[in-house]
Design a protein around this motif. Structure first.
Motif, PDB file in Angstrom:
ATOM      1  N   PHE A  55      15.134  18.129  23.967  1.00  0.00           N
ATOM      2  CA  PHE A  55      14.595  16.625  23.800  1.00  0.00           C
ATOM      3  C   PHE A  55      12.643  16.479  23.382  1.00  0.00           C
ATOM      4  O   PHE A  55      11.827  15.971  22.735  1.00  0.00           O
ATOM      5  CB  PHE A  55      15.309  16.214  25.112  1.00  0.00           C
ATOM      6  CG  PHE A  55      14.665  14.231  25.076  1.00  0.00           C
ATOM      7  CD1 PHE A  55      14.789  14.262  24.425  1.00  0.00           C
ATOM      8  CD2 PHE A  55      12.980  14.649  25.993  1.00  0.00           C
ATOM      9  CE1 PHE A  55      14.830  12.763  23.818  1.00  0.00           C
ATOM     10  CE2 PHE A  55      13.488  13.033  25.907  1.00  0.00           C
ATOM     11  CZ  PHE A  55      13.434  12.004  24.815  1.00  0.00           C
ATOM     12  N   ARG A  56      12.159  17.471  24.381  1.00  0.00           N
ATOM     13  CA  ARG A  56      10.532  17.179  24.231  1.00  0.00           C
ATOM     14  C   ARG A  56      10.331  17.865  22.620  1.00  0.00           C
ATOM     15  O   ARG A  56       8.737  17.404  22.372  1.00  0.00           O
ATOM     16  CB  ARG A  56      10.310  18.169  25.517  1.00  0.00           C
ATOM     17  CG  ARG A  56      10.883  18.226  26.887  1.00  0.00           C
ATOM     18  CD  ARG A  56       9.856  18.807  27.404  1.00  0.00           C
ATOM     19  NE  ARG A  56       8.841  20.479  28.048  1.00  0.00           N
ATOM     20  CZ  ARG A  56      10.457  20.654  28.448  1.00  0.00           C
ATOM     21  NH1 ARG A  56      11.417  20.106  29.305  1.00  0.00           N
ATOM     22  NH2 ARG A  56       9.918  22.434  28.619  1.00  0.00           N
ATOM     23  N   ALA A  57      10.538  18.847  22.445  1.00  0.00           N
ATOM     24  CA  ALA A  57      10.381  19.094  21.095  1.00  0.00           C
ATOM     25  C   ALA A  57      10.690  17.875  20.028  1.00  0.00           C
ATOM     26  O   ALA A  57       9.755  17.331  19.264  1.00  0.00           O
ATOM     27  CB  ALA A  57      11.291  20.395  20.560  1.00  0.00           C
ATOM     28  N   LYS A  58      11.342  17.157  20.380  1.00  0.00           N
ATOM     29  CA  LYS A  58      11.839  16.562  19.560  1.00  0.00           C
ATOM     30  C   LYS A  58      10.882  15.243  19.775  1.00  0.00           C
ATOM     31  O   LYS A  58      10.293  14.435  18.820  1.00  0.00           O
ATOM     32  CB  LYS A  58      13.171  15.713  19.893  1.00  0.00           C
ATOM     33  CG  LYS A  58      14.509  16.047  19.155  1.00  0.00           C
ATOM     34  CD  LYS A  58      15.620  15.672  19.831  1.00  0.00           C
ATOM     35  CE  LYS A  58      16.782  16.439  18.869  1.00  0.00           C
ATOM     36  NZ  LYS A  58      17.804  16.066  19.218  1.00  0.00           N
ATOM     37  N   VAL A  59      10.061  14.403  21.103  1.00  0.00           N
ATOM     38  CA  VAL A  59       9.318  13.565  21.318  1.00  0.00           C
ATOM     39  C   VAL A  59       8.399  14.090  20.897  1.00  0.00           C
ATOM     40  O   VAL A  59       7.402  13.319  19.631  1.00  0.00           O
ATOM     41  CB  VAL A  59       9.142  13.524  21.983  1.00  0.00           C
ATOM     42  CG1 VAL A  59       7.972  12.733  22.742  1.00  0.00           C
ATOM     43  CG2 VAL A  59      10.098  13.186  23.699  1.00  0.00           C
ATOM     44  N   ALA A  60       7.888  15.367  21.014  1.00  0.00           N
ATOM     45  CA  ALA A  60       6.535  16.760  19.882  1.00  0.00           C
ATOM     46  C   ALA A  60       7.091  16.348  18.916  1.00  0.00           C
ATOM     47  O   ALA A  60       5.952  15.667  17.787  1.00  0.00           O
ATOM     48  CB  ALA A  60       6.583  17.196  20.019  1.00  0.00           C
ATOM     49  N   ASP A  61       7.733  16.200  18.598  1.00  0.00           N
ATOM     50  CA  ASP A  61       8.116  16.386  16.900  1.00  0.00           C
ATOM     51  C   ASP A  61       7.467  14.632  15.882  1.00  0.00           C
ATOM     52  O   ASP A  61       7.086  13.846  14.776  1.00  0.00           O
ATOM     53  CB  ASP A  61       9.453  16.355  16.081  1.00  0.00           C
ATOM     54  CG  ASP A  61       9.257  18.051  15.739  1.00  0.00           C
ATOM     55  OD1 ASP A  61       8.216  18.368  15.236  1.00  0.00           O
ATOM     56  OD2 ASP A  61      10.342  18.117  15.962  1.00  0.00           O
ATOM     57  N   ALA A  62       7.519  13.662  16.817  1.00  0.00           N
ATOM     58  CA  ALA A  62       7.795  12.292  16.724  1.00  0.00           C
ATOM     59  C   ALA A  62       6.400  11.702  16.593  1.00  0.00           C
ATOM     60  O   ALA A  62       6.276  11.298  15.705  1.00  0.00           O
ATOM     61  CB  ALA A  62       8.719  11.185  17.380  1.00  0.00           C
ATOM     62  N   ILE A  63       5.463  12.567  18.146  1.00  0.00           N
ATOM     63  CA  ILE A  63       4.162  11.746  17.842  1.00  0.00           C
ATOM     64  C   ILE A  63       3.757  12.559  17.213  1.00  0.00           C
ATOM     65  O   ILE A  63       2.290  11.883  16.225  1.00  0.00           O
ATOM     66  CB  ILE A  63       3.996  12.486  19.474  1.00  0.00           C
ATOM     67  CG1 ILE A  63       4.616  12.095  20.503  1.00  0.00           C
ATOM     68  CG2 ILE A  63       2.290  12.221  19.153  1.00  0.00           C
ATOM     69  CD1 ILE A  63       4.185  11.889  21.956  1.00  0.00           C
ATOM     70  N   THR A  64       3.524  13.815  16.468  1.00  0.00           N
ATOM     71  CA  THR A  64       3.263  14.287  15.340  1.00  0.00           C
ATOM     72  C   THR A  64       3.550  14.084  14.385  1.00  0.00           C
ATOM     73  O   THR A  64       2.121  13.476  12.574  1.00  0.00           O
ATOM     74  CB  THR A  64       3.298  15.796  15.013  1.00  0.00           C
ATOM     75  OG1 THR A  64       3.155  16.474  16.513  1.00  0.00           O
ATOM     76  CG2 THR A  64       2.421  16.746  14.563  1.00  0.00           C
ATOM     77  N   LEU A  65       4.571  13.213  13.736  1.00  0.00           N
ATOM     78  CA  LEU A  65       4.616  13.140  12.960  1.00  0.00           C
ATOM     79  C   LEU A  65       3.687  10.831  12.535  1.00  0.00           C
ATOM     80  O   LEU A  65       2.783  10.833  11.392  1.00  0.00           O
ATOM     81  CB  LEU A  65       5.835  12.327  12.259  1.00  0.00           C
ATOM     82  CG  LEU A  65       6.294  11.313  11.063  1.00  0.00           C
ATOM     83  CD1 LEU A  65       5.520  12.279  10.033  1.00  0.00           C
ATOM     84  CD2 LEU A  65       8.082  11.560  11.296  1.00  0.00           C
ATOM     85  N   GLY A  66       4.153  10.808  13.582  1.00  0.00           N
ATOM     86  CA  GLY A  66       3.317   9.439  13.997  1.00  0.00           C
ATOM     87  C   GLY A  66       1.600   9.912  13.406  1.00  0.00           C
ATOM     88  O   GLY A  66       1.070   8.582  13.003  1.00  0.00           O
TER      89      GLY A  66
END
Length: 231
Positions: free
Chosen positions: A195-206
């Motif tokens: 889940f933390r990796a998904k959060v990190a993916d979302a922030i990075t894409l932003g």
């Protein structure tokens, strides 16, 4: 500059099952840094272990390193355990949209170092962030959109609040309340590396979308060092 909130004696909020905000924020920070690096950025940290860093020193460190962006990572808490999802804030120099959240995160910050001696320094801090408020809002919107998708929430909305940690940052700066640690289901998710990796993916894409929209216009160059920014 990746800024995991709290640390050391400042544990931040605590979940019903014992998860501390300072620990979760650091793990999320590490995941965000890894994803940013994979995307071609050069991530920096305000803290990389369980160390207390005064709030006023965090933006100062970003300024000293010549960072392009400042992203402070936190976990939200609410009396209603059903509250869920993410919120992204940028600085308000006056009254904000959620001063209660800001008051919680600002606890223990005290006055700005030297504030009693230098009104000019305080004015310069305000001017530093005023110059980047529009860019900060654009960054917040870009990150919030991706986190809303992750949480399955149509829109929580980008907000402004007078967060001490964002004051004086001479670059676009946001504070991300990643999830509600007070929500037992989200607390469990925060313990999960996937889940933390998904959060990190979302922030990075932003972040990537923000730079694509900015066309590199907000990039800064480190004194005597390489440029930070989009790949």
């Amino acid at each position: 500059m990746v800024d995991p909130g709290h640390g050391g004696d400042d544990g931040g909020a605590k979940g019903t099952k014992g998860l501390k905000e300072k620990a979760a924020a650091l793990e999320i920070g590490r995941a965000v840094a890894a994803k940013l690096q994979a995307a071609g950025f050069e991530p920096l940290f305000t803290r990389e272990d369980d160390t207390f860093i005064p709030l006023w020193d965090r933006a100062k460190a970003a300024n000293a390193q010549g960072a392009d962006l400042f992203i402070s990572l936190h976990l939200n808490a609410a009396r209603a355990k059903a509250a869920r999802g993410s919120e992204v804030y940028f600085l308000s120099l006056g009254q904000g949209d959620d001063d209660e959240v800001a008051a919680t995160e600002n606890a223990g910050a005290g006055a700005a170092p030297g504030a009693e001696d230098s009104v000019v320094a305080s004015i310069l801090d305000d001017l530093a962030q005023k110059a980047f408020l529009q860019d900060s809002e654009r960054l917040a919107v870009a990150i919030q959109g991706q986190l809303n998708r992750l949480a399955g929430i149509k829109e929580r909305g980008v907000k402004q609040a007078p967060f001490v940690v964002l004051r004086g940052a001479a670059m676009p700066a946001v504070l991300v309340e990643v999830a509600f640690i007070s929500n037992p289901k989200e607390e469990e998710k925060l313990k999960d590396a996937a889940f933390r990796a998904k959060v990190a993916d979302a922030i990075t894409l932003g972040v990537r979308r923000y730079f694509a929209q900015a066309n590199g216009g907000v990039r800064r160059r480190m004194v005597g060092g390489p440029s930070l920014g989009r790949p």
